[in-house]
Write a protein that holds these residues in place. Structure first.
Motif, short mmCIF file in Angstrom:
data_model
loop_
_atom_site.label_atom_id
_atom_site.label_comp_id
_atom_site.label_asym_id
_atom_site.label_seq_id
_atom_site.Cartn_x
_atom_site.Cartn_y
_atom_site.Cartn_z
N GLU A 112 0.80 -1.22 0.00
CA GLU A 112 0.00 0.00 0.00
C GLU A 112 0.84 1.27 0.00
N LYS A 113 2.12 1.17 0.35
CA LYS A 113 3.02 2.33 0.34
C LYS A 113 3.81 2.43 -0.96
N GLY A 114 3.58 1.48 -1.86
CA GLY A 114 4.29 1.47 -3.14
C GLY A 114 5.61 0.73 -3.11
N VAL A 115 5.91 0.05 -2.01
CA VAL A 115 7.15 -0.71 -1.87
C VAL A 115 6.94 -2.11 -2.45
N VAL A 116 7.91 -2.57 -3.22
CA VAL A 116 7.83 -3.90 -3.84
C VAL A 116 8.59 -4.91 -2.97
N HIS A 117 7.96 -6.06 -2.75
CA HIS A 117 8.53 -7.13 -1.93
C HIS A 117 8.61 -8.42 -2.74
N ALA A 118 9.59 -9.25 -2.41
CA ALA A 118 9.65 -10.63 -2.89
C ALA A 118 9.58 -11.49 -1.65
N LEU A 119 8.52 -12.27 -1.54
CA LEU A 119 8.20 -12.99 -0.32
C LEU A 119 8.12 -14.50 -0.59
N TYR A 120 8.60 -15.30 0.36
CA TYR A 120 8.57 -16.76 0.20
C TYR A 120 8.39 -17.42 1.57
N ASN A 121 8.00 -18.70 1.55
CA ASN A 121 7.89 -19.48 2.77
C ASN A 121 9.29 -19.87 3.22
N THR A 122 9.54 -19.79 4.53
CA THR A 122 10.85 -20.15 5.05
C THR A 122 11.01 -21.67 5.16
N LYS A 123 12.24 -22.10 5.11
CA LYS A 123 12.55 -23.52 5.31
C LYS A 123 12.07 -23.96 6.68
N THR A 124 12.32 -23.16 7.70
CA THR A 124 11.92 -23.50 9.06
C THR A 124 10.42 -23.77 9.13
N TYR A 125 9.65 -22.89 8.52
CA TYR A 125 8.20 -23.05 8.52
C TYR A 125 7.78 -24.32 7.78
N LEU A 126 8.33 -24.52 6.60
CA LEU A 126 7.94 -25.69 5.81
C LEU A 126 8.30 -27.00 6.51
N MET A 127 9.48 -27.06 7.10
CA MET A 127 9.89 -28.28 7.78
C MET A 127 9.02 -28.52 9.01
N TRP A 128 8.71 -27.44 9.73
CA TRP A 128 7.83 -27.56 10.89
C TRP A 128 6.42 -27.98 10.47
N ARG A 129 5.89 -27.32 9.46
CA ARG A 129 4.52 -27.59 9.02
C ARG A 129 4.32 -29.06 8.62
N HIS A 130 5.35 -29.62 8.00
CA HIS A 130 5.23 -30.98 7.49
C HIS A 130 5.94 -32.01 8.36
N GLY A 131 6.41 -31.59 9.53
CA GLY A 131 7.00 -32.51 10.49
C GLY A 131 8.28 -33.17 10.01
N ILE A 132 9.09 -32.44 9.29
CA ILE A 132 10.34 -32.99 8.76
C ILE A 132 11.47 -32.69 9.74
N ALA A 133 12.10 -33.74 10.21
CA ALA A 133 13.20 -33.61 11.16
C ALA A 133 14.41 -32.94 10.49
N PRO A 134 15.21 -32.22 11.26
CA PRO A 134 16.38 -31.54 10.69
C PRO A 134 17.36 -32.48 9.99
N ASP A 135 17.41 -33.76 10.40
CA ASP A 135 18.36 -34.68 9.80
C ASP A 135 17.80 -35.45 8.60
N CYS A 136 16.52 -35.26 8.29
CA CYS A 136 15.94 -35.94 7.12
C CYS A 136 16.19 -35.09 5.88
N ALA A 137 16.91 -35.66 4.93
CA ALA A 137 17.28 -34.95 3.70
C ALA A 137 17.91 -33.60 4.03
N ALA A 138 18.81 -33.62 5.01
CA ALA A 138 19.43 -32.38 5.51
C ALA A 138 20.10 -31.58 4.39
N GLU A 139 20.75 -32.28 3.48
CA GLU A 139 21.42 -31.58 2.37
C GLU A 139 20.41 -30.88 1.48
#
Length: 158
Positions: free
Chosen positions: A104-131
């Protein structure tokens, strides 16, 4: 052990609530140029570009107004598939997406879902497919930085 898991879940929920699962950068460019730059870097890096959805165009077709907003959908099965092997529900959020919009102020953003959120949301442990987790996180940040003109780190985070 149950108490430790509960405490960790509470801490994770607090962190996620604070960041709302989204991150991004303020762009030095307009929506069109930012989108063009994102598509450019995706192609250069060999990432599959599935679709660019123009939300503003869709709104106009419905007789409504919306500030410029484009959703870019992209992915790399070599990174995403191992993550979906950890939790197939991640397919709900993959391929990756980046929303490029003017606020609304005319500022342009590029926004995405974070890895932390996605892994938490889907219950993915930090060591599963860590790479793959590490590669996905690094790539989405780099794509956002490039698209917004913030590659050298001097850019403003959202």
């Amino acid at each position: 052990m149950k108490k430790l898991v509960f405490v960790l879940l509470l801490m994770s929920a607090a962190v996620l609530a604070a960041e709302n699962g989204m991150a991004g950068y303020v762009s030095r460019y307009g929506v069109e140029e930012t989108t063009k730059r994102l598509v450019e870097i995706l192609r250069k890096k060999g990432v599959t570009l599935f679709k660019v959805i123009d939300h503003s165009e869709g709104a106009a077709a419905a007789g409504l107004e919306l500030r410029p907003a484009k959703l870019v959908i992209f992915g790399n099965p070599k990174i995403g598939t191992p993550l979906m092997q950890c939790s197939q529900t991640l397919g709900l959020d993959l391929p990756m997406k980046m929303l490029i919009y003017k606020d609304e102020k005319g500022v342009v953003h590029a926004l995405y879902n974070t890895k932390t959120y996605l892994m938490w949301r889907h219950g993915i442990a930090p060591d599963c497919a860590a790479e793959s987790q590490k590669k996905m996180d690094k790539a989405i940040k780099m794509f956002a930085k490039y698209a917004t003109g913030n590659l050298k780190g001097e850019g403003q985070k959202r």
